[in-house]
Design a protein around this motif. Sequence first.
Motif, PDB file in Angstrom:
ATOM      1  N   UNK A 147     -38.497  13.552 -17.534  1.00 63.87           N
ATOM      2  CA  UNK A 147     -38.004  14.427 -18.604  1.00 63.87           C
ATOM      3  C   UNK A 147     -38.208  13.765 -19.969  1.00 63.87           C
ATOM      4  N   UNK A 148     -37.971  12.440 -20.023  1.00 63.04           N
ATOM      5  CA  UNK A 148     -38.177  11.708 -21.285  1.00 63.04           C
ATOM      6  C   UNK A 148     -39.651  11.711 -21.674  1.00 63.04           C
ATOM      7  N   UNK A 201     -35.768  21.216 -16.316  1.00 61.66           N
ATOM      8  CA  UNK A 201     -36.372  20.286 -15.344  1.00 61.66           C
ATOM      9  C   UNK A 201     -35.322  19.353 -14.731  1.00 61.66           C
ATOM     10  N   UNK A 202     -34.280  19.034 -15.513  1.00 63.70           N
ATOM     11  CA  UNK A 202     -33.229  18.153 -14.983  1.00 63.70           C
ATOM     12  C   UNK A 202     -32.419  18.886 -13.916  1.00 63.70           C
ATOM     13  N   UNK A 241     -27.406  13.143 -16.903  1.00 65.94           N
ATOM     14  CA  UNK A 241     -28.830  12.962 -17.217  1.00 65.94           C
ATOM     15  C   UNK A 241     -29.173  13.607 -18.560  1.00 65.94           C
ATOM     16  N   UNK A 242     -28.555  14.770 -18.839  1.00 67.57           N
ATOM     17  CA  UNK A 242     -28.787  15.428 -20.142  1.00 67.57           C
ATOM     18  C   UNK A 242     -28.297  14.539 -21.287  1.00 67.57           C
ATOM     19  N   UNK A 273     -28.014   1.764 -13.573  1.00 63.77           N
ATOM     20  CA  UNK A 273     -28.245   2.832 -14.552  1.00 63.77           C
ATOM     21  C   UNK A 273     -28.313   2.277 -15.979  1.00 63.77           C
ATOM     22  N   UNK A 310     -49.862   7.978 -31.687  1.00 66.52           N
ATOM     23  CA  UNK A 310     -49.086   8.715 -32.689  1.00 66.52           C
ATOM     24  C   UNK A 310     -49.605   8.408 -34.090  1.00 66.52           C
ATOM     25  N   UNK A 369     -43.434   4.147 -27.119  1.00 60.62           N
ATOM     26  CA  UNK A 369     -44.247   5.367 -27.155  1.00 60.62           C
ATOM     27  C   UNK A 369     -44.290   5.964 -28.556  1.00 60.62           C
ATOM     28  N   UNK A 371     -30.568  11.464 -21.624  1.00 61.93           N
ATOM     29  CA  UNK A 371     -31.865  11.853 -22.208  1.00 61.93           C
ATOM     30  C   UNK A 371     -31.739  11.992 -23.725  1.00 61.93           C
ATOM     31  N   UNK A 382     -52.901  10.068 -34.845  1.00 65.46           N
ATOM     32  CA  UNK A 382     -52.840  11.520 -35.070  1.00 65.46           C
ATOM     33  C   UNK A 382     -51.963  11.900 -36.255  1.00 65.46           C
ATOM     34  N   UNK A 398     -36.640   9.713 -31.763  1.00 66.19           N
ATOM     35  CA  UNK A 398     -37.377  10.953 -31.494  1.00 66.19           C
ATOM     36  C   UNK A 398     -36.523  12.196 -31.723  1.00 66.19           C
ATOM     37  N   UNK A 439     -33.424   9.503 -26.555  1.00 65.31           N
ATOM     38  CA  UNK A 439     -34.351  10.044 -27.558  1.00 65.31           C
ATOM     39  C   UNK A 439     -33.845   9.752 -28.975  1.00 65.31           C
ATOM     40  N   UNK A 496     -43.112  15.588 -28.708  1.00 63.90           N
ATOM     41  CA  UNK A 496     -42.831  15.167 -30.087  1.00 63.90           C
ATOM     42  C   UNK A 496     -44.079  14.709 -30.824  1.00 63.90           C
ATOM     43  N   UNK A 497     -45.159  14.431 -30.051  1.00 64.33           N
ATOM     44  CA  UNK A 497     -46.387  13.950 -30.691  1.00 64.33           C
ATOM     45  C   UNK A 497     -47.119  15.104 -31.367  1.00 64.33           C
ATOM     46  N   UNK A 498     -47.620  14.858 -32.575  1.00 64.47           N
ATOM     47  CA  UNK A 498     -48.374  15.929 -33.248  1.00 64.47           C
ATOM     48  C   UNK A 498     -49.670  16.224 -32.504  1.00 64.47           C
ATOM     49  N   UNK A 505     -35.172  11.435 -14.756  1.00 63.33           N
ATOM     50  CA  UNK A 505     -34.879  11.159 -16.169  1.00 63.33           C
ATOM     51  C   UNK A 505     -36.136  10.672 -16.881  1.00 63.33           C
ATOM     52  N   UNK A 506     -36.878   9.775 -16.216  1.00 67.31           N
ATOM     53  CA  UNK A 506     -38.095   9.229 -16.825  1.00 67.31           C
ATOM     54  C   UNK A 506     -39.109  10.342 -17.094  1.00 67.31           C
ATOM     55  N   UNK A 542     -31.733   0.751 -16.383  1.00 62.27           N
ATOM     56  CA  UNK A 542     -32.717   1.844 -16.479  1.00 62.27           C
ATOM     57  C   UNK A 542     -32.685   2.475 -17.875  1.00 62.27           C
ATOM     58  N   UNK A 566     -33.424   8.544 -11.308  1.00 62.21           N
ATOM     59  CA  UNK A 566     -34.023   7.781 -12.410  1.00 62.21           C
ATOM     60  C   UNK A 566     -35.430   8.287 -12.716  1.00 62.21           C
ATOM     61  N   UNK A 616     -31.835  23.376 -22.686  1.00 57.50           N
ATOM     62  CA  UNK A 616     -33.256  23.174 -22.978  1.00 57.50           C
ATOM     63  C   UNK A 616     -33.900  22.144 -22.041  1.00 57.50           C
ATOM     64  N   UNK A 617     -33.182  21.772 -20.966  1.00 58.98           N
ATOM     65  CA  UNK A 617     -33.769  20.836 -19.995  1.00 58.98           C
ATOM     66  C   UNK A 617     -33.664  21.393 -18.572  1.00 58.98           C
ATOM     67  N   UNK A 663     -41.845  13.908 -20.964  1.00 59.52           N
ATOM     68  CA  UNK A 663     -42.168  15.252 -21.454  1.00 59.52           C
ATOM     69  C   UNK A 663     -41.733  15.399 -22.916  1.00 59.52           C
ATOM     70  N   UNK A 664     -40.510  14.898 -23.203  1.00 59.36           N
ATOM     71  CA  UNK A 664     -39.977  15.000 -24.573  1.00 59.36           C
ATOM     72  C   UNK A 664     -40.825  14.181 -25.556  1.00 59.36           C
ATOM     73  N   UNK A 665     -41.250  12.979 -25.122  1.00 61.88           N
ATOM     74  CA  UNK A 665     -42.076  12.124 -25.989  1.00 61.88           C
ATOM     75  C   UNK A 665     -43.399  12.812 -26.279  1.00 61.88           C
TER      76      UNK A 665
END
Lengths: 255, 80
Positions: free
Chosen positions: B69-70, B29-30, A88-89, A231, A251, A245, A92, A254, A101, A96, B77-79, B66-67, A234, B63, B26-27, B72-74
């Motif tokens: 966690x993603x 939550x996973x 999963x790490x 998977x 985004x 996003x 992820x 802002x 990102x 990204x 990343x937003x200002x 993962x969604x 997904x 799944x 750094x994750x 959260x990351x998105x």
Amino acid sequence: MFVATSVTTATFVLVGAVFLASCVEMVEALTIVLAVGHTRGWRSAFEGTGAALLALSALVAAFGPALVHVPLNVLRLIVGGVLLVFGLQWLRKSILRAAGLKAKHDEDAIYEETVATLRAAGATPGRDRLAFVIAFKGVFLEGLEVVILVITLGTSAHRLGLAAAVAAIAVVLVALCGVIVAKQLSRVPENALKMSVGVLLVTYGTFWVGEALKVRWPGGDVALLGLAAVWSIHTWLAVVFARYAVDSPLKTKNA
Amino acid sequence: MSKESSLPLRLAKGFARFWWDFLIGDTPEIFVAVVVIIAVTAMLSEVGHFNTAAIVALPLLAMYALARSLRRAVRQSRPK
């Protein structure tokens, strides 16, 4: 016939996961070794690499057979959990990166950074201890993740020898590619490789956690293919949504 | 105690740090999500129709983790 298909499926997924993971990690290690070799000479770079590979082989030899004595269900639950977390790490991170990102892994930048560190340290009389240590650490730390995958995947599937052999082949192939392409390792599609490995790791992780907890997967080991397909879809959807996003009005408004 | 740690202590610290970075990093939550998924699947084994429920719940929960966690990351990343 069905048993043969199951064995082939499990072996195919195992070989794919170990081979791709080994390639990804070894490309990172090779970048550091090449930087050491070009800057401080090849003798210390090769000695450091050789020592790290010996230490990693010793770890496989020591812990691999020991893990065989752990009850299979306990082993699969732990291994499945670790593979799920690790997979999963990786997924992820690669999603990204694919969505823009996160900065893509830049082998050129790592190469330049290592060269700068080595040049700043200056020449040392006698044996080049710094070059040896940097090459050793680079190969050992990147290789340790491969060793964990080889031991966990190999022992849980009762295919430790095969997993170790596949990893060794990957190491040799990456080393040969390194000789051919010299320092142009940034051309390796590392993120795509990492995403594929992530899919395979979470596939195995999900499967083994289920097996350990007495889930009867439809079709036995063949369910691995179904899980891999689910998977993959997904992951693809996650990349699409993450890209959306990134480009969303919030985004731009802002920014 | 001396300023320089002994070799076994340094090795133990390095070993612990490696596993911390490997599994949590750094994750966190996973890691937490996987522990919860294993616990939920184990609890499902105590009730009826476990197999069907587990076959669906196990991959779906992973799944979903993962969604989340993603997402959260998105957001991070937003200002602001």
